[in-house]
Design a protein around this motif. Structure first.
Motif, PDB file in Angstrom:
ATOM      1  N   ASP A  46      14.306   9.373   2.089  1.00  0.00           N
ATOM      2  CA  ASP A  46      14.708   8.832   3.384  1.00  0.00           C
ATOM      3  C   ASP A  46      13.671   9.263   4.415  1.00  0.00           C
ATOM      4  OD1 ASP A  46      16.144   7.597   5.380  1.00  0.00           O
ATOM      5  OD2 ASP A  46      17.545   9.262   5.643  1.00  0.00           O
ATOM      6  N   LEU A  47      12.464   8.779   4.249  1.00  0.00           N
ATOM      7  CA  LEU A  47      11.349   9.225   5.075  1.00  0.00           C
ATOM      8  C   LEU A  47      11.391   8.558   6.442  1.00  0.00           C
ATOM      9  CD1 LEU A  47       8.772  10.919   5.233  1.00  0.00           C
ATOM     10  CD2 LEU A  47       7.520   8.952   4.320  1.00  0.00           C
ATOM     11  N   ASP A  48      11.298   9.354   7.466  1.00  0.00           N
ATOM     12  CA  ASP A  48      11.285   8.894   8.852  1.00  0.00           C
ATOM     13  C   ASP A  48       9.931   9.270   9.448  1.00  0.00           C
ATOM     14  OD1 ASP A  48      11.561   8.687  11.691  1.00  0.00           O
ATOM     15  OD2 ASP A  48      13.726   8.919  11.498  1.00  0.00           O
ATOM     16  N   PRO A  49       9.227   8.306  10.087  1.00  0.00           N
ATOM     17  CA  PRO A  49       7.933   8.658  10.703  1.00  0.00           C
ATOM     18  C   PRO A  49       8.043   9.778  11.734  1.00  0.00           C
ATOM     19  CG  PRO A  49       8.194   6.277  10.583  1.00  0.00           C
ATOM     20  CD  PRO A  49       9.530   6.873  10.212  1.00  0.00           C
TER      21      PRO A  49
ATOM     22  N   LEU B 277       0.828  -1.203   0.000  1.00  0.00           N
ATOM     23  CA  LEU B 277       0.000   0.000   0.000  1.00  0.00           C
ATOM     24  C   LEU B 277       0.865   1.257   0.000  1.00  0.00           C
ATOM     25  CD1 LEU B 277      -2.735   1.354   0.101  1.00  0.00           C
ATOM     26  CD2 LEU B 277      -2.812   0.926   2.570  1.00  0.00           C
ATOM     27  N   GLY B 278       1.977   1.223   0.741  1.00  0.00           N
ATOM     28  CA  GLY B 278       2.907   2.347   0.709  1.00  0.00           C
ATOM     29  C   GLY B 278       3.483   2.552  -0.675  1.00  0.00           C
ATOM     30  N   THR B 279       3.790   1.446  -1.339  1.00  0.00           N
ATOM     31  CA  THR B 279       4.296   1.527  -2.704  1.00  0.00           C
ATOM     32  C   THR B 279       3.248   2.127  -3.636  1.00  0.00           C
ATOM     33  OG1 THR B 279       5.771  -0.372  -2.392  1.00  0.00           O
ATOM     34  CG2 THR B 279       5.125   0.152  -4.657  1.00  0.00           C
ATOM     35  N   ALA B 280       2.012   1.658  -3.529  1.00  0.00           N
ATOM     36  CA  ALA B 280       0.939   2.167  -4.387  1.00  0.00           C
ATOM     37  C   ALA B 280       0.704   3.654  -4.157  1.00  0.00           C
ATOM     38  CB  ALA B 280      -0.341   1.378  -4.135  1.00  0.00           C
ATOM     39  N   THR B 281       0.749   4.077  -2.906  1.00  0.00           N
ATOM     40  CA  THR B 281       0.559   5.495  -2.592  1.00  0.00           C
ATOM     41  C   THR B 281       1.663   6.342  -3.216  1.00  0.00           C
ATOM     42  OG1 THR B 281      -0.535   4.918  -0.503  1.00  0.00           O
ATOM     43  CG2 THR B 281       0.319   7.170  -0.720  1.00  0.00           C
ATOM     44  N   ALA B 282       2.894   5.858  -3.108  1.00  0.00           N
ATOM     45  CA  ALA B 282       4.015   6.579  -3.702  1.00  0.00           C
ATOM     46  C   ALA B 282       3.880   6.658  -5.213  1.00  0.00           C
ATOM     47  CB  ALA B 282       5.328   5.889  -3.325  1.00  0.00           C
TER      48      ALA B 282
ATOM     49  N   ASP C 157      -0.934  12.855   2.844  1.00  0.00           N
ATOM     50  CA  ASP C 157      -1.543  11.556   2.565  1.00  0.00           C
ATOM     51  C   ASP C 157      -0.892  10.455   3.399  1.00  0.00           C
ATOM     52  OD1 ASP C 157      -3.370  12.559   0.752  1.00  0.00           O
ATOM     53  OD2 ASP C 157      -2.175  12.027  -1.013  1.00  0.00           O
ATOM     54  N   VAL C 158       0.425  10.524   3.532  1.00  0.00           N
ATOM     55  CA  VAL C 158       1.129   9.537   4.361  1.00  0.00           C
ATOM     56  C   VAL C 158       0.616   9.608   5.792  1.00  0.00           C
ATOM     57  CG1 VAL C 158       3.387   8.824   5.257  1.00  0.00           C
ATOM     58  CG2 VAL C 158       3.182   9.619   2.891  1.00  0.00           C
TER      59      VAL C 158
ATOM     60  N   ALA D  12       8.077   2.189   4.834  1.00  0.00           N
ATOM     61  CA  ALA D  12       9.174   1.552   4.104  1.00  0.00           C
ATOM     62  C   ALA D  12       8.822   1.396   2.626  1.00  0.00           C
ATOM     63  CB  ALA D  12       9.503   0.196   4.722  1.00  0.00           C
ATOM     64  N   GLY D  13       7.589   0.967   2.341  1.00  0.00           N
ATOM     65  CA  GLY D  13       7.158   0.827   0.956  1.00  0.00           C
ATOM     66  C   GLY D  13       7.118   2.158   0.233  1.00  0.00           C
TER      67      GLY D  13
END
Length: 234
Positions: A185-188, A23-28, A136-137, A176-177
């Motif tokens: 380099d996204l950090d929550p 889902l993270g991949t699809a959002t990106a 969105d994230v 991660a996705g």
């Protein structure tokens, strides 16, 4: 598969990590496609000021309608202030109201994002403006918390540890996705992402107080967690 089906699956210990990463991949991929299709632009000081004003207005409403938020006002404003001090990525078209109820898993196709109408409480002209993709994230991260929170409300005798662990794993896998696809380099704990997630939780507190008072504990727990968690150094 949509958000409602995840709640009962969580009762059985459903492992959602691989699905969350996809889902993270699809959002990106959607964000990258929107950035190619529609113009992007540099974030201006006026954009920061507008976002800061929105955060402040929403926080004031929440404090007036949800008294428990008032006790954390200073801490919330500190998170917002940190976000305004860091560098912002380019602004672009985004989904605007992304959560598990806005996605559908299609057999043979994977995750599909639906309903690009923006956040319901935002005025219509704001919903198609250039915005932060991190919004969105943040919305999806909050949605994972909602799945876990609904389990705690539906089954108060159940240990909350499993629900919290599920949400944590889903959040980490989603980020991660997303980061792996965008090359970021996204950090929550990024100050801007943390502030956007916090603002979403403040929004949720208002919504729940108005519509589902028994659910207001979910965003209130999130607010407490987000103001107590230190932001990453960027």
């Amino acid at each position: 598969m949509r958000g409602a089906s995840l709640s009962w699956r969580l009762h059985g210990g459903y492992d959602f990590r691989s699905q969350a990463r996809a889902l993270g991949t699809a959002t990106a991929e959607v964000h990258l496609a929107l950035a190619q299709r529609f113009p992007t632009r540099t974030a201006l000081e006026s954009d920061r000021a507008a976002v800061a004003e929105t955060w402040a207005r929403r926080l004031a409403i929440a404090i007036a309608e949800v008294p428990d938020v008032g006790g954390r006002r200073d801490a919330v404003e500190t998170v917002y202030r940190r976000a305004l001090e860091v560098e912002w990525p380019p602004l672009q078209r985004i989904h605007g109201d992304l959560h598990l109820g806005q996605v559908l898993q299609v057999p043979g196709q994977g995750w599909v994002l639906l309903d690009f109408e923006g956040e319901p409480l935002r005025p219509m002209p704001e919903r198609t403006r250039h915005d932060l993709s991190m919004r969105d994230v943040a919305g999806m991260l909050r949605s994972f918390d909602y799945v876990a929170g609904s389990i705690r409300l539906d089954d108060p005798e159940r240990s909350p540890d499993a629900a919290r662990a599920w949400a944590r794993d889903a959040r980490d896998a989603f980020v991660a996705g997303y980061a792996g696809t965008t090359g970021s380099d996204l950090d929550p704990r990024h100050p801007l992402l943390a502030a956007l997630e916090l603002d979403k939780a403040v929004y949720e507190a208002i919504y729940e107080a108005r519509n589902r008072p028994t659910w207001v504990a979910i965003p209130l727990r999130a607010i407490a967690r987000l103001v107590e968690r230190p932001a990453a150094v960027v």
